[in-house]
Design an enzyme around this catalytic site. Structure first.
Site, PDB file in Angstrom:
ATOM      1  N   GLU A   1       0.815  -1.220   0.000  1.00 33.63           N
ATOM      2  CA  GLU A   1       0.000   0.000   0.000  1.00 33.63           C
ATOM      3  C   GLU A   1       0.848   1.270   0.000  1.00 33.63           C
ATOM      4  O   GLU A   1       0.816   2.046   0.955  1.00 33.63           O
ATOM      5  CB  GLU A   1      -0.893   0.000   1.244  1.00 33.63           C
ATOM      6  N   PRO A   2       1.622   1.499  -1.048  1.00 32.60           N
ATOM      7  CA  PRO A   2       2.432   2.714  -1.058  1.00 32.60           C
ATOM      8  C   PRO A   2       1.578   3.966  -1.271  1.00 32.60           C
ATOM      9  O   PRO A   2       0.661   3.957  -2.107  1.00 32.60           O
ATOM     10  CB  PRO A   2       3.376   2.499  -2.246  1.00 32.60           C
TER      11      PRO A   2
ATOM     12  N   CYS B   1      -2.379  33.263  11.058  1.00 31.68           N
ATOM     13  CA  CYS B   1      -2.166  33.960  12.318  1.00 31.68           C
ATOM     14  C   CYS B   1      -1.669  32.972  13.372  1.00 31.68           C
ATOM     15  O   CYS B   1      -2.421  32.579  14.263  1.00 31.68           O
ATOM     16  CB  CYS B   1      -3.496  34.561  12.727  1.00 31.68           C
TER      17      CYS B   1
HETATM   18  N1  LLP Z   1      -1.512   1.745   4.563  1.00 33.96           N
HETATM   19  C1  LLP Z   1      -1.946   2.141   5.758  1.00 33.96           C
HETATM   20  C2  LLP Z   1      -2.828   1.257   6.513  1.00 33.96           C
HETATM   21  C3  LLP Z   1      -1.578   3.392   6.269  1.00 33.96           C
HETATM   22  O1  LLP Z   1      -2.007   3.767   7.457  1.00 33.96           O
HETATM   23  C4  LLP Z   1      -0.744   4.238   5.502  1.00 33.96           C
HETATM   24  C5  LLP Z   1      -0.346   5.554   6.005  1.00 33.96           C
HETATM   25  C6  LLP Z   1      -0.316   3.777   4.242  1.00 33.96           C
HETATM   26  C7  LLP Z   1      -0.718   2.528   3.806  1.00 33.96           C
HETATM   27  C8  LLP Z   1       0.544   4.618   3.345  1.00 33.96           C
HETATM   28  O2  LLP Z   1       1.778   4.876   3.890  1.00 33.96           O
HETATM   29  P1  LLP Z   1       2.908   5.632   3.033  1.00 33.96           P
HETATM   30  O3  LLP Z   1       3.343   4.699   1.937  1.00 33.96           O
HETATM   31  O4  LLP Z   1       2.300   6.868   2.492  1.00 33.96           O
HETATM   32  O5  LLP Z   1       3.968   5.920   4.019  1.00 33.96           O
HETATM   33  N2  LLP Z   1       0.464  12.330   7.521  1.00 33.96           N
HETATM   34  C9  LLP Z   1       1.764  11.673   7.696  1.00 33.96           C
HETATM   35  C10 LLP Z   1       1.748  10.263   7.144  1.00 33.96           C
HETATM   36  C11 LLP Z   1       0.725   9.395   7.793  1.00 33.96           C
HETATM   37  C12 LLP Z   1       0.674   8.020   7.188  1.00 33.96           C
HETATM   38  C13 LLP Z   1      -0.500   7.266   7.712  1.00 33.96           C
HETATM   39  N3  LLP Z   1      -0.691   5.985   7.130  1.00 33.96           N
HETATM   40  C14 LLP Z   1       2.828  12.524   7.020  1.00 33.96           C
HETATM   41  O6  LLP Z   1       2.490  13.574   6.496  1.00 33.96           O
HETATM   42  O7  LLP Z   1       3.992  12.173   7.055  1.00 33.96           O
END
Ligand code: LLP
Length: 427
Positions: free
Chosen positions: A286-287, A357
């Site tokens: 799940e990227p 702000c």
């Molecule tokens: N699968 C699940 C169940 C997840 O919770 C996430 C991300 C992903 C896949 C995707 O992960 P990625 O490949 O994008 O790392 N808002 C934070 C990132 C939170 C990620 C939450 N879950 C930031 O801005 O760094």
């Protein structure tokens, strides 16, 4: 330059297009996404899955960046979606995305979201907790349907990333713990609950991870659990290993090539299948960030330059926390470039300040930058993930537009909000 960016006539170009012209044409702040980079990342992951596992599915995590056009591109690339809310599912379906390739994974689904997912034939629902399991069963039974459920597990692996985005360790709000016996209990429950078919197990250990070892360890823990379930007479067909692959925000980040990650993790997966005498499950990844972030930049217009002698220089831009809250939330670092002076040296170290702000509304501190003054266009790089998707209306600032570039052309894929849009639900 990184991120598919080049310099031409002193200007920063993305996908071959002059970013200064984009800023003039569409206004700022402006998110710009390079469509070829998005597609390239999808293909790399998809090819790796095919080569490493033979069968499986890449599910783009829509929380990173979700809009109809992004869902259309994902559909065109033949990958699936990992969605986190009714809103994301709705967006995907409105874009004509096939429900079968959608997975719904979140930690506290509302009944109406579960019903919406079931009504629309969403392929798999990843269940986070026991109460949710009962609710999914109830709703499915009332609708006379059987839902393919995956159980979200906590493999108890600590990944090296910042705490707010670490999710696989035991002290986490996400999923069933393996070591406490909670996960086994849930799996046995699924076997007797009506309306549910236990399709698989899922883990996600965190985000912006630069090491391969935690992913290998998580895969191994998952297989130990799958073997335990097999001994209890429960067969697991699908295994999702989550997302979390790190990307380069600044020179401090050294991301692992995704192909290397896939090779090493799949070698461990195969070894586990042999060790436990298990068939290779259908593997999902799940990227999110790694597909969307590198392809995106945000363009801002500089409004002010304020030097506090002996302290720092603030470069005031026309966006900030409402379009990119990541520095305020996580102290995440970014690379900045003055788009109209991209061939000049970065002669200064500045703080880029947002317009709301709030003192903490900064894009970054100690950022190397070309000499910037009012009227210049500043580009912040690698903002394609968790920027637009985390945008807020703080200070009633309308959301910025999103433009895609491809083949020397640009097009708006999310229009800029207006003041009127801000008031549309006000009574
Ligand atoms: N699968 C699940 C169940 C997840 O919770 C996430 C991300 C992903 C896949 C995707 O992960 P990625 O490949 O994008 O790392 N808002 C934070 C990132 C939170 C990620 C939450 N879950 C930031 O801005 O760094």
């Amino acid at each position: 330059m990184t991120n598919g960016l080049t310099v031409g006539n002193g200007h920063l170009l993305t996908g071959g297009i002059d970013t200064v012209e984009l800023a003039e044409q569409y206004g700022t702040p402006l998110y710009v996404m390079d469509e070829d980079m998005i597609r390239q990342a999808c293909r790399e992951f998809k090819t790796s899955i095919d080569e490493c596992y033979g069968r499986g599915m890449v599910c783009y995590a829509t929380k990173a960046f979700c809009c109809k056009e992004m869902c259309r591109i994902m559909n065109d690339e033949g990958i699936g979606l990992d969605t986190v809310s009714g809103g994301e599912i709705y967006t995907a379906l409105s874009a004509g995305f096939p429900a079968e390739r959608i997975v719904f994974t979140s930690n506290n689904k509302k009944d109406e979201e579960i019903a919406f997912a079931i009504d629309n034939g969403v392929g798999r629902i990843t269940c986070d907790n026991i109460e949710e399991l009962y609710r999914i069963s109830d709703i499915a039974v009332k609708k006379g349907r059987t839902v393919r459920v995956m159980l979200r597990l906590k493999p108890g692996v600590e990944a090296h990333t910042f705490e707010a985005v670490m999710t696989g360790q035991i002290d986490s709000k996400f999923g069933f713990a393996i070591e406490t016996g909670e996960a086994l209990k849930a799996a046995k429950k699924v076997a007797v609950l009506p309306g549910i078919d236990l399709a698989g197990v899922h883990c996600h250990i965190g985000s912006q991870i630069h090491d391969i070892a935690p992913f290998e360890k998580a895969a191994e823990v998952m297989f130990e659990f799958i073997a335990k379930l097999r001994d209890e007479g429960i067969t697991i067909k699908d295994l999702s290993l989550g997302g979390g692959f790190g990307i380069k925000y600044t020179d401090k980040d050294v991301p692992v090539p995704y192909g290397d990650y896939m090779k090493r993790v799949s070698a461990r997966v195969r070894e586990c299948c042999d060790r436990f005498g298990l068939e290779m499950p259908f593997i999902m990844i799940e990227p999110g960030r790694s597909i969307a972030a590198p392809a995106g930049i945000t363009l801002y217009t500089v409004g002010s330059r304020k030097t506090i002698p002996g302290i720092r220089t603030y470069i005031g831009i026309d966006g900030g926390m409402p379009d990119n809250p990541r520095y305020a939330l996580y102290k995440s670092e970014y690379t900045a470039v003055v788009a109209n002076k991209a061939d000049e040296p970065k002669s200064e170290t500045v703080t880029i300040a947002g317009r709301t702000c709030e003192s903490g509304d900064l894009i970054g501190e100690n950022m190397p930058l070309q000499h910037a003054e009012a009227g210049d266009i500043v580009a912040i790089l690698a903002t394609g993930a968790y920027n637009y998707s985390m945008a807020s209306h703080y200070n009633r600032v309308p959301n910025a537009a999103v433009v895609m570039v491809r083949d020397g052309k640009s097009r708006v894929v999310v229009r800029r909000e207006t003041f009127e849009d801000m008031c549309v639900n006000d009574l």
